[in-house]
Design a protein around this motif. Structure first.
Motif, PDB file in Angstrom:
ATOM      1  N   LEU A  69     -14.217   5.868  -8.613  1.00  0.00           N
ATOM      2  CA  LEU A  69     -13.302   6.722  -9.142  1.00  0.00           C
ATOM      3  C   LEU A  69     -14.357   7.692 -10.053  1.00  0.00           C
ATOM      4  O   LEU A  69     -15.987   7.420 -10.544  1.00  0.00           O
ATOM      5  CB  LEU A  69     -13.021   5.494 -10.887  1.00  0.00           C
ATOM      6  N   ASP A  70     -13.708   9.519 -10.454  1.00  0.00           N
ATOM      7  CA  ASP A  70     -14.224   9.642 -11.108  1.00  0.00           C
ATOM      8  C   ASP A  70     -13.137  10.326 -12.055  1.00  0.00           C
ATOM      9  O   ASP A  70     -12.227  11.144 -11.667  1.00  0.00           O
ATOM     10  CB  ASP A  70     -14.980  10.858  -9.925  1.00  0.00           C
ATOM     11  N   PRO A  71     -13.672   9.933 -13.539  1.00  0.00           N
ATOM     12  CA  PRO A  71     -12.148  10.202 -14.429  1.00  0.00           C
ATOM     13  C   PRO A  71     -12.317  11.007 -15.133  1.00  0.00           C
ATOM     14  O   PRO A  71     -11.545  12.020 -15.567  1.00  0.00           O
ATOM     15  CB  PRO A  71     -12.199   9.070 -15.314  1.00  0.00           C
ATOM     16  N   ARG A  72     -13.222  12.387 -14.220  1.00  0.00           N
ATOM     17  CA  ARG A  72     -13.497  13.719 -14.628  1.00  0.00           C
ATOM     18  C   ARG A  72     -12.138  14.451 -14.910  1.00  0.00           C
ATOM     19  O   ARG A  72     -11.569  15.169 -16.573  1.00  0.00           O
ATOM     20  CB  ARG A  72     -14.700  15.027 -14.903  1.00  0.00           C
ATOM     21  N   PRO A  73     -11.226  14.467 -13.883  1.00  0.00           N
ATOM     22  CA  PRO A  73     -10.134  15.353 -13.897  1.00  0.00           C
ATOM     23  C   PRO A  73      -8.628  14.933 -14.954  1.00  0.00           C
ATOM     24  O   PRO A  73      -8.083  15.612 -15.332  1.00  0.00           O
ATOM     25  CB  PRO A  73      -9.648  15.229 -12.841  1.00  0.00           C
ATOM     26  N   LEU A  74      -9.105  13.755 -15.286  1.00  0.00           N
ATOM     27  CA  LEU A  74      -8.179  13.148 -16.592  1.00  0.00           C
ATOM     28  C   LEU A  74      -8.184  14.077 -17.385  1.00  0.00           C
ATOM     29  O   LEU A  74      -7.172  14.091 -18.025  1.00  0.00           O
ATOM     30  CB  LEU A  74      -8.550  11.827 -16.543  1.00  0.00           C
ATOM     31  N   HIS A  75      -8.590  14.700 -17.554  1.00  0.00           N
ATOM     32  CA  HIS A  75      -9.044  15.345 -18.960  1.00  0.00           C
ATOM     33  C   HIS A  75      -7.920  16.545 -19.156  1.00  0.00           C
ATOM     34  O   HIS A  75      -7.323  16.991 -19.873  1.00  0.00           O
ATOM     35  CB  HIS A  75     -10.771  16.182 -19.386  1.00  0.00           C
ATOM     36  N   GLU A  76      -8.031  17.087 -18.070  1.00  0.00           N
ATOM     37  CA  GLU A  76      -6.774  18.110 -18.416  1.00  0.00           C
ATOM     38  C   GLU A  76      -5.572  17.169 -18.386  1.00  0.00           C
ATOM     39  O   GLU A  76      -4.612  17.799 -19.356  1.00  0.00           O
ATOM     40  CB  GLU A  76      -6.535  18.520 -16.481  1.00  0.00           C
ATOM     41  N   ILE A  77      -5.214  16.144 -18.109  1.00  0.00           N
ATOM     42  CA  ILE A  77      -4.266  15.442 -18.427  1.00  0.00           C
ATOM     43  C   ILE A  77      -4.607  14.996 -20.012  1.00  0.00           C
ATOM     44  O   ILE A  77      -3.448  14.881 -20.659  1.00  0.00           O
ATOM     45  CB  ILE A  77      -3.899  14.304 -17.475  1.00  0.00           C
ATOM     46  N   ASP A  78      -5.000  15.006 -20.498  1.00  0.00           N
ATOM     47  CA  ASP A  78      -5.463  14.363 -21.579  1.00  0.00           C
ATOM     48  C   ASP A  78      -4.816  16.398 -22.873  1.00  0.00           C
ATOM     49  O   ASP A  78      -3.954  15.790 -23.708  1.00  0.00           O
ATOM     50  CB  ASP A  78      -6.648  13.772 -22.010  1.00  0.00           C
ATOM     51  N   ALA A  79      -5.736  17.015 -22.503  1.00  0.00           N
ATOM     52  CA  ALA A  79      -5.298  17.794 -23.212  1.00  0.00           C
ATOM     53  C   ALA A  79      -4.054  18.015 -23.094  1.00  0.00           C
ATOM     54  O   ALA A  79      -3.592  19.129 -23.761  1.00  0.00           O
ATOM     55  CB  ALA A  79      -6.218  19.332 -22.664  1.00  0.00           C
TER      56      ALA A  79
END
Length: 105
Positions: A69-79
């Motif tokens: 898992l690489d959760p870094r792109p989930l930051h886009e959803i969080d924003a």
């Protein structure tokens, strides 16, 4: 390799479940495919979409590939969700004010 939008990648419930499973640690396709009503080739296709969205990365180990898992792109959803968090906070504050005014009547 063309990229996939993180929102598109998460639109599918199988891909969301794969990400949930990968929270426990890296797994091979054979382990990830267990419990799904779809075959291993279909799971591999979902893994490819998640890889293109950069939500997972693969690591070759002998004859198998393990997925991380690489959760870094989930930051886009969080924003994106943050805008709605602010919206709901304002709406709840307005409701609280209205209820306080009604209680004082």
């Amino acid at each position: 390799m063309a990229e996939v939008d993180v929102f598109s990648a998460l639109a599918n419930p199988v891909r969301r479940e794969i990400l949930m499973r990968l929270r426990r640690g890296p797994q091979a396709v054979s382990g990830l495919a267990k419990g799904f009503a779809i075959g291993r080739p279909a799971v591999s296709e979902h893994l490819q979409v998640l890889r293109k969205a950069r939500l997972i990365r693969e690591e070759p180990r002998g004859r198998e590939r393990y997925y991380h898992l690489d959760p870094r792109p989930l930051h886009e959803i969080d924003a994106w969700m943050e805008a709605f968090h602010k919206y709901w906070k304002q709406r709840m504050s307005a409701l609280e004010t209205l209820l306080d005014m009604e209680a004082k009547k």
